[in-house]
Design a protein around this motif. Structure first.
Motif, PDB file in Angstrom:
ATOM      1  N   THR A 182      44.603  16.818  86.137  1.00 22.42           N
ATOM      2  CA  THR A 182      45.862  16.537  85.180  1.00 22.42           C
ATOM      3  C   THR A 182      45.999  15.228  84.739  1.00 22.42           C
ATOM      4  O   THR A 182      46.315  14.822  83.318  1.00 22.42           O
ATOM      5  CB  THR A 182      47.009  17.016  85.652  1.00 22.42           C
ATOM      6  N   GLN A 207      50.819  20.889  81.989  1.00 24.95           N
ATOM      7  CA  GLN A 207      50.849  21.868  83.399  1.00 24.95           C
ATOM      8  C   GLN A 207      52.343  22.335  83.672  1.00 24.95           C
ATOM      9  O   GLN A 207      52.300  23.355  84.000  1.00 24.95           O
ATOM     10  CB  GLN A 207      50.019  21.118  84.518  1.00 24.95           C
ATOM     11  N   ASP A 267      46.488  22.886  80.006  1.00 19.03           N
ATOM     12  CA  ASP A 267      46.489  22.572  81.439  1.00 19.03           C
ATOM     13  C   ASP A 267      46.829  23.741  82.318  1.00 19.03           C
ATOM     14  O   ASP A 267      48.136  23.874  82.413  1.00 19.03           O
ATOM     15  CB  ASP A 267      47.281  21.142  81.889  1.00 19.03           C
ATOM     16  N   GLU A 268      46.052  24.385  82.700  1.00 19.92           N
ATOM     17  CA  GLU A 268      46.337  25.509  83.565  1.00 19.92           C
ATOM     18  C   GLU A 268      46.885  26.582  82.577  1.00 19.92           C
ATOM     19  O   GLU A 268      48.308  27.109  83.138  1.00 19.92           O
ATOM     20  CB  GLU A 268      46.822  25.123  84.830  1.00 19.92           C
TER      21      GLU A 268
HETATM   22 MG   LIG Z   1      46.929  19.436  87.717  1.00 13.61          MG
END
Ligand SMILES: [Mg+2]
Ligand SMILES: Nc1ncnc2c1ncn2[C@@H]1O[C@H](COP(=O)(O)OP(=O)(O)OP(=O)(O)O)[C@@H](O)[C@H]1O
Lengths: 305, 364
Positions: free
Chosen positions: A46, A86, A157-158
């Protein structure tokens, strides 16, 4: 910068007080590819992505995103880059539809709310306040907002963490669609099969460093331990195969996993079983996946620490 | 700065705001409850001694002092002296006085020679308490005429009416409540919004769009201006209809509304920006807001507070907003209002500078 490069990063570092989150990494992302960051929790994924997005300042090193320095030229990049962070959160009592319309008017885009909501299957809850959406639904709003400005480069992000299996497949389709439209996608994920399936190239990070980088197929070929033959476990099989034939064997529960290097090895195993009158009740061949390599790598790293 | 962005943000923010029952409560319900509460408790109550301002130009004689002492001994009036070197009419309007008495220069010599003396009583007939002072004066005059001059009508009183407006309690409460709304509506929500946006990284989210910080600020300022103006109209309407307030509401209220909302929107953002968590933001917000809510002359005139507390009130920014609103609506005292406005603008500018320095959307 090479016009084929979407991102170049050279030796970037970032520390938070005593924690070295990113410890000197360099990589290139090519235009039009899906590039995936993998790594255990706290690896620095991240942090890396946020430095590329221009919302975090690197301590040192050089970053170039679409020809610009993201920290200093964030404003120039704003219209060309889409970002889903995220831990995406939004204004409490605003609905997904209102949020997308708000972004559309800020970016000077026509109202795309119904199209985007359709894309991530949020239409059903389009009028529910953000604070009352489920975790996965909130994330999907984040994905929609990242796509409002029709970006060349998309950071996710994810995006699939916490989504149900059907919703994950929907996001996979979306990422494939983004790629087919010629956009570059930076994808962070903990699902190795997702990266193996979607990413053109991956970078596996640990403790702020990139430990392996390349296409999933290359990594598997280079770092994989070959094929495994899996049969039921018996004492006699285990001893013979490892001591007489010299094959690498390991037991896990009721099954015995034998690393085989050729078809000959497979035949040897079967012939021994036949001679010793062992009736095989299960038999399968399996190739190393990215996940196997990932687990091995990260375990190795931990042991060497 | 794009109008389109301000409008888009205003639309989103107002929706989110109007969907919060607590926000609506504090802006529209809370001031009404306070008005009903304080209004019914204090309306119609009279204070025992009425303030009477006296200018004594008879500096050489002692008879005028006896007159003032006699007046004082009636216990109907609370005597304040006006310096003998000022113009009484100017002084009255400057200090928003509703009852004043002028004793002429040669009171003592004229009185001893039995010459006719004319006192001048400046009063606002619309004020209920002005008749109390008038009665005290005529009682004293009668005493003087009977005991000292053998019933000759030596001393007489001429009444001059002054236009300063008299405040009954509700007239005083209305500007106070408007000030309260100007303070609390932006302060409470901005401290919360800024600290929770920081926690949820919504500022980071917004920084990724073409919306700028100044557009965002302006949209908040406009929103609280609208909300506070609506609330002020409601307060005035209820005060007039239910409590028969006779306030003179003029457009001069608007500058105070604008400056006040600007000041407290900035201050709320500043308080939210300097605090590290939502909890500390609410503590800081309350520390700033509560003393101001009660000590700036909101529910009662600061004149009734001990003098050290009065000095404290003078450092509270809300004091100047409320004092200015009082000057405009109750006393029609425009020079005092101008001064209050100037102080408020200066304070707002200082707060705004700090806010600009401390309010950031980015983390390093
Ligand atoms: Mg992360
Ligand atoms: N704002 C911050 N302040 C202090 N430390 C931080 C901050 N953000 C991240 N860190 C630390 O930096 C390291 C890397 O964090 P980062 O979020 O980049 O990891 P990640 O690879 O994204 O992990 P995950 O898979 O759990 O999302 C961690 O040790 C984390 O504790």
């Amino acid at each position: 910068m090479d016009p084929q490069h979407a991102i170049t990063a050279e030796n970037i570092h970032k520390s938070y007080a005593a924690i070295k989150a990113v410890n000197g990494i360099s990589f290139i992302v090519y235009k039009g590819e899906v590039f995936s960051f993998l790594g255990p929790n706290g690896a620095g994924k991240t942090t890396t992505v946020e430095m590329l997005e221009g919302i975090r300042k690197a301590d040192s090193g050089r970053i170039n995103v679409l020809g610009e320095d993201p920290w200093h030229s964030a404003i120039k990049l704003r219209d060309r880059v889409g970002i889903m962070p995220q831990d995406f959160r939004f204004i409490e009592r605003i609905t997904p539809k209102e949020a997308i319309r708000y972004y559309c008017s800020l970016f000077g885009m026509p109202d795309k709310s119904s199209e985007l909501l359709e894309l991530v299957e949020l239409s059903e809850v389009q009028d529910v306040y953000f604070q009352n959406l489920s975790g996965g639904q909130k994330q999907k709003v984040g994905i929609c907002l990242a796509l409002v400005n029709d970006p060349e480069l998309v950071f996710l992000d994810e995006p699939t963490t916490g989504l149900d299996p059907k919703a994950r497949r929907k996001i996979w389709d979306l990422i494939r669609k983004l790629k087919s439209e010629g956009r570059t996608v930076i994808l962070t994920t903990h699902y190795l099969e997702e990266a193996q399936m979607l990413a053109d190239r991956v970078a596996i990070m640990d403790h702020g460093r990139i430990i392996v980088e390349g296409s999933p197929a290359d990594i598997i070929q280079k770092m994989g331990k070959g094929r495994k033959l899996i049969v039921q476990y018996t004492e006699e099989l285990f001893r013979h195969l490892s001591e007489v034939l010299g094959l690498e064997c390991s037991r896990s529960g009721d099954s015995l996993s034998v690393t085989v290097h050729s078809n000959r090895d497979v035949m040897d195993v079967l012939e021994f079983a036949d001679r010793s009158r062992i009736e095989l009740t299960s038999l399968s061949l399996k190739e190393d996946t990215l996940e196997d390599i990932f687990v091995d790598l990260v375990t190795e790293q931990e042991e060497s620490q | 700065m794009k109008l389109k962005n301000i409008v888009a943000d205003l639309k989103i923010y107002s929706r989110n705001y109007m969907r919060s029952t607590t926000a609506i409560f504090f802006v529209f319900i809370f001031p009404l409850i306070l008005m009903l509460l304080f209004g019914s408790i204090f309306s119609g109550s009279t204070t025992s001694a009425v303030p009477l301002y006296v200018q004594n130009l008879d500096t050489s004689g002692n008879m005028s002092n006896t007159f003032i002492e006699t007046l004082n001994s009636t216990h109907f009036v609370d005597i304040h002296m006006i310096p003998d070197n000022v113009n009484i009419q100017a002084y009255i309007s400057q200090h928003s006085i509703t009852a004043a008495l002028l004793i002429p220069a040669n009171f003592t010599s004229d009185y001893s020679q039995g010459q006719h003396i004319s006192l001048t009583y400046y009063n606002n007939p619309a004020v209920s308490t002005s008749s109390v002072a008038q009665q005290a004066i005529s009682v004293t005059v009668q005493l003087f005429n009977s005991h000292f001059a053998n019933n000759n009508q030596t001393v007489s009183v001429a009444s001059t009416s002054v236009t300063t407006h008299a405040a009954n309690y509700i007239d005083f409460l209305i500007p106070g409540l408007i000030g309260l709304v100007i303070l609390t509506s932006p302060m409470f929500s901005m401290t919360y919004i800024v600290s929770s946006y920081k926690k949820d990284k919504i500022f980071r989210q917004l920084s990724l769009t073409p919306l700028t910080k100044s557009e965002w600020f302006l949209s908040k300022f406009i929103w609280y201006l609208i909300i506070s103006a609506l609330s002020a109209i409601m307060i005035i309407a209820v005060g007039t209809l239910l409590f028969h307030s006779t306030l003179s509401i003029s457009l001069l209220v608007i500058p105070f509304l604008v400056v006040g909302v600007f000041m407290f929107t900035s201050l709320g953002i500043l308080a939210g920006s300097v605090s590290r968590s939502e909890e500390s933001a609410s503590v800081i917000g309350n520390i700033i807001t509560f003393p101001m809510m009660f000590l700036s002359g909101t529910f009662f005139p600061i004149a009734i507070m001990p003098s050290w507390l009065q000095s404290f009130a003078h450092v509270l920014p809300l004091f100047y907003i409320i004092d200015g609103l009082n000057s405009v609506t109750i006393y029609s005292n425009y020079s005092s209002a101008t001064l209050d406005l100037a102080v408020s603008i200066a304070v707002a500018a200082v707060i705004f500078v700090f806010t600009v320095l401390k309010f950031s959307w980015k983390e390093q």
